[in-house]
Design an enzyme around this catalytic site. Sequence first.
Site, PDB file in Angstrom:
ATOM      1  CG  ASP A  84       2.584  47.951  50.991  1.00  0.00           C
ATOM      2  OD1 ASP A  84       1.647  48.634  50.540  1.00  0.00           O
ATOM      3  OD2 ASP A  84       3.647  47.744  50.350  1.00  0.00           O
ATOM      4  CD  GLU A 114       0.772  45.010  45.479  1.00  0.00           C
ATOM      5  OE1 GLU A 114       0.668  44.064  44.664  1.00  0.00           O
ATOM      6  OE2 GLU A 114       1.845  45.310  46.034  1.00  0.00           O
ATOM      7  CD  GLU A 181       5.397  49.261  41.669  1.00  0.00           C
ATOM      8  OE1 GLU A 181       4.715  49.328  42.706  1.00  0.00           O
ATOM      9  OE2 GLU A 181       6.386  48.526  41.553  1.00  0.00           O
TER      10      GLU A 181
HETATM   11  N1  LIG Z   1      14.288  47.709  45.647  1.00  0.00           N
HETATM   12  C1  LIG Z   1      13.027  47.683  45.205  1.00  0.00           C
HETATM   13  N2  LIG Z   1      12.547  48.762  44.534  1.00  0.00           N
HETATM   14  C2  LIG Z   1      11.276  48.777  44.060  1.00  0.00           C
HETATM   15  O1  LIG Z   1      10.871  49.795  43.457  1.00  0.00           O
HETATM   16  C3  LIG Z   1      10.452  47.649  44.297  1.00  0.00           C
HETATM   17  C4  LIG Z   1      10.993  46.570  45.028  1.00  0.00           C
HETATM   18  N3  LIG Z   1      12.271  46.617  45.451  1.00  0.00           N
HETATM   19  N4  LIG Z   1      10.243  45.489  45.315  1.00  0.00           N
HETATM   20  C5  LIG Z   1       8.832  45.499  45.031  1.00  0.00           C
HETATM   21  C6  LIG Z   1       8.585  46.195  43.775  1.00  0.00           C
HETATM   22  C7  LIG Z   1       9.175  45.513  42.562  1.00  0.00           C
HETATM   23  N5  LIG Z   1       9.416  46.615  41.701  1.00  0.00           N
HETATM   24  C8  LIG Z   1      10.025  46.589  40.449  1.00  0.00           C
HETATM   25  C9  LIG Z   1      11.101  45.773  40.203  1.00  0.00           C
HETATM   26  C10 LIG Z   1      11.718  45.768  38.956  1.00  0.00           C
HETATM   27  C11 LIG Z   1      11.233  46.582  37.956  1.00  0.00           C
HETATM   28  C12 LIG Z   1      11.900  46.589  36.615  1.00  0.00           C
HETATM   29  O2  LIG Z   1      13.003  46.102  36.483  1.00  0.00           O
HETATM   30  N6  LIG Z   1      11.279  47.159  35.590  1.00  0.00           N
HETATM   31  C13 LIG Z   1      11.839  47.297  34.259  1.00  0.00           C
HETATM   32  C14 LIG Z   1      10.711  47.540  33.286  1.00  0.00           C
HETATM   33  C15 LIG Z   1      10.484  46.362  32.378  1.00  0.00           C
HETATM   34  C16 LIG Z   1       9.503  46.728  31.277  1.00  0.00           C
HETATM   35  O3  LIG Z   1       9.871  47.600  30.449  1.00  0.00           O
HETATM   36  O4  LIG Z   1       8.384  46.146  31.233  1.00  0.00           O
HETATM   37  C17 LIG Z   1      12.781  48.505  34.205  1.00  0.00           C
HETATM   38  O5  LIG Z   1      13.569  48.579  33.282  1.00  0.00           O
HETATM   39  O6  LIG Z   1      12.699  49.390  35.092  1.00  0.00           O
HETATM   40  C18 LIG Z   1      10.129  47.391  38.199  1.00  0.00           C
HETATM   41  C19 LIG Z   1       9.530  47.404  39.450  1.00  0.00           C
HETATM   42  C20 LIG Z   1       9.043  47.856  42.355  1.00  0.00           C
HETATM   43  N7  LIG Z   1       9.163  47.538  43.754  1.00  0.00           N
HETATM   44  C1  LIG Z   2       7.085  50.646  45.802  1.00  0.00           C
HETATM   45  C2  LIG Z   2       5.954  50.925  46.728  1.00  0.00           C
HETATM   46  C3  LIG Z   2       4.811  51.605  46.046  1.00  0.00           C
HETATM   47  C4  LIG Z   2       5.515  49.716  47.517  1.00  0.00           C
HETATM   48  O1  LIG Z   2       4.398  49.239  47.449  1.00  0.00           O
HETATM   49  C5  LIG Z   2       6.505  49.090  48.413  1.00  0.00           C
HETATM   50  O2  LIG Z   2       7.563  49.685  48.698  1.00  0.00           O
HETATM   51  O3  LIG Z   2       6.213  47.986  48.871  1.00  0.00           O
HETATM   52 MG   LIG Z   3       4.269  47.320  48.332  1.00  0.00          MG
END
Ligand SMILES: Nc1nc(=O)c2c([nH]1)NC[C@@H]1CN(c3ccc(C(=O)N[C@@H](CCC(=O)O)C(=O)O)cc3)CN21
Ligand SMILES: CC(C)C(=O)C(=O)O
Ligand SMILES: [Mg+2]
Length: 263
Positions: A84, A114, A181
Amino acid sequence: MSKVTVTTLQAHKAAGEKFSVIAAYDATFAGLIEEAGIEVILVGDSLGMVVQGHSSTLPVTMDEMVYHTGCISRGCKAPLIIGDLPFGSYSTLEQTLTNAAALMRAGANMVKLEGGEWLLESITAMTERGIPVCAHLGLTPQSVNAFGGFKVQGRNSDQAAAILEDAKRVEAAGASMLVLECIPSELAVQITQALSIPVIGIGAGADTDAQVLVLYDMLGLCGHKPKFVRNFLADNDSVQSALKAYNDAVKEGTFPAAEHGFS
Ligand SMILES: Nc1nc(=O)c2c([nH]1)NC[C@@H]1CN(c3ccc(C(=O)N[C@@H](CCC(=O)O)C(=O)O)cc3)CN21
Ligand SMILES: CC(C)C(=O)C(=O)O
Ligand SMILES: [Mg+2]
């Protein structure tokens, strides 16, 4: 398993065979991921959250990404390694080329960044210089401040059309893979069918060509569990068998289930 290449993954898409990806950061886990038969390791800037304890990926530096890419590279042979590019490391074309080359020297086989439209020139320039590129659209975490949180993207029809258009343009510019994503599963289907490059999903439903999860999420180690995460250690008695179960579930199409997707 012999070294996985872009060609290998293209062939999987053409044959309708799913492949799996894990975001990981160190040599010991790289070896276990390889042993499980997982094709791709993403050295994700998510390490800023799960390794460093930050609340976003923004503080991660190039030096840190180079260090972790080296760690992964020394721990495995076969998996394709994607590095990344961290926040602020690809703001200009020259900076992008310099930083992408640093990740490749550290052992990456491809770099990920990104964005869509604004990156087309950079994607072409890297591709021309022998650096395979993975684009990343939808919820692009480096834009968390612009989005106002980690929120699902592409839910209204204008936004959905813009993401589809960006996907076609990054492919035309030379990208050889795409991460989607946290977008509605229906939109991910459309994009996956519209592109000939492999599409990797996270929170994008079951119909992308591949799936990716953060290692510590799929082992159930993180406090906050987004909707798209399944804990594979919950019904396995070792990290090794959890990784194999993830790989099998992705390939059989049993992960993700409908409950892991967004509408
Ligand atoms: N531990 C971890 N896992 C990940 O997948 C991740 C990271 N860190 N850090 C970078 C990004 C941040 N990400 C995330 C973090 C939180 C949500 C989240 O809580 N999403 C809500 C959706 C909210 C909505 O409906 O708009 C969910 O309920 O999943 C999603 C992606 C994905 N990536
Ligand atoms: C969640 C994935 C797609 C990513 O970009 C990361 O791990 O940083
Ligand atoms: Mg990333």
